[in-house]
Write an enzyme that holds these catalytic residues in place. Sequence first.
Site, PDB file in Angstrom:
ATOM      1  N   SER A 141     -48.042 -40.485 -49.840  1.00  0.00           N
ATOM      2  CA  SER A 141     -47.506 -39.182 -49.452  1.00  0.00           C
ATOM      3  C   SER A 141     -48.625 -38.170 -49.534  1.00  0.00           C
ATOM      4  O   SER A 141     -49.575 -38.341 -50.316  1.00  0.00           O
ATOM      5  CB  SER A 141     -46.364 -38.767 -50.386  1.00  0.00           C
ATOM      6  OG  SER A 141     -46.051 -37.390 -50.244  1.00  0.00           O
ATOM      7  N   TYR A 154     -42.951 -38.044 -58.829  1.00  0.00           N
ATOM      8  CA  TYR A 154     -43.164 -38.507 -57.458  1.00  0.00           C
ATOM      9  C   TYR A 154     -44.650 -38.464 -57.102  1.00  0.00           C
ATOM     10  O   TYR A 154     -45.200 -39.415 -56.534  1.00  0.00           O
ATOM     11  CB  TYR A 154     -42.354 -37.645 -56.496  1.00  0.00           C
ATOM     12  CG  TYR A 154     -42.407 -38.087 -55.059  1.00  0.00           C
ATOM     13  CD1 TYR A 154     -41.794 -39.272 -54.657  1.00  0.00           C
ATOM     14  CD2 TYR A 154     -43.040 -37.322 -54.092  1.00  0.00           C
ATOM     15  CE1 TYR A 154     -41.822 -39.693 -53.340  1.00  0.00           C
ATOM     16  CE2 TYR A 154     -43.078 -37.728 -52.766  1.00  0.00           C
ATOM     17  CZ  TYR A 154     -42.472 -38.907 -52.396  1.00  0.00           C
ATOM     18  OH  TYR A 154     -42.509 -39.319 -51.092  1.00  0.00           O
TER      19      TYR A 154
END
Length: 257
Positions: A141, A154
């Site tokens: 990401s 995350y």
Amino acid sequence: MRLQNKVILITGAASGIGKSTALLFGREGAQVIVNDLDEAKGIETVNEITGAGGAARFIQADVTHSDSVKAMVEQIIQAYGRIDVLFNNAGISGVGALHELEPDAWDRIMSINVKGVFLPSKHVLPHMMERKSGSIINMSSCIAEIGLARRASYAATKGAVLALTKSMQVDYAPYGIRVNALLPGTILTPFVENYLRTSYDDPEAAVASLKSRQLSSEMGRPEDVASAALFLASDESKFMMGSPLYIDGGVTFGKNA
């Protein structure tokens, strides 16, 4: 048919980016192995692929359990003789500043997002090494490169996946195996849409805020990431090795005035 006759395993392929990628890969001629824990949605994805003239099958397996992943890989090898592409897509999000996180929540996201890349790769790699070819795509990401409020867990997992990708490439380049990472920005998946609806008093204002940090002034769609995955899965990207591929609307390296 950019993926004609390639056998491709996609984890977490029942919805969102994984589903969009599976549908695109099916249209491009691949034999798509749809993996997910959600059998009903996984079979729905398979039916959409086959209904459009593609080839696909569903295999339920938990990417956090070695025996489950090993059995899935063995089933694929028995049926097709090889796995040409592995797309480690399965993952979950995590919200909260570090001091707010419970240990169980931390362990869960680490297990799914990092161990869920390790285990499929571990069990697929020996078969790719034997054939001296293969492409592995890891879902990282853009948060691996930038700071974002209340996304500590995350961010930690996606940073780990990016670092793992680079290390894997060094180890497996001698076997003709390419390992690259996708780094999406905020993508309007069903999960994100549900999160916005349930977590904000004004979901429309939340969407507007997300769009404002994009140079594109728009949020990404699952199809945007699927197209990037198609490039990495195809032979067109044969000179890409250990590379991060950004699909983020400019959020990583740009800043609106």
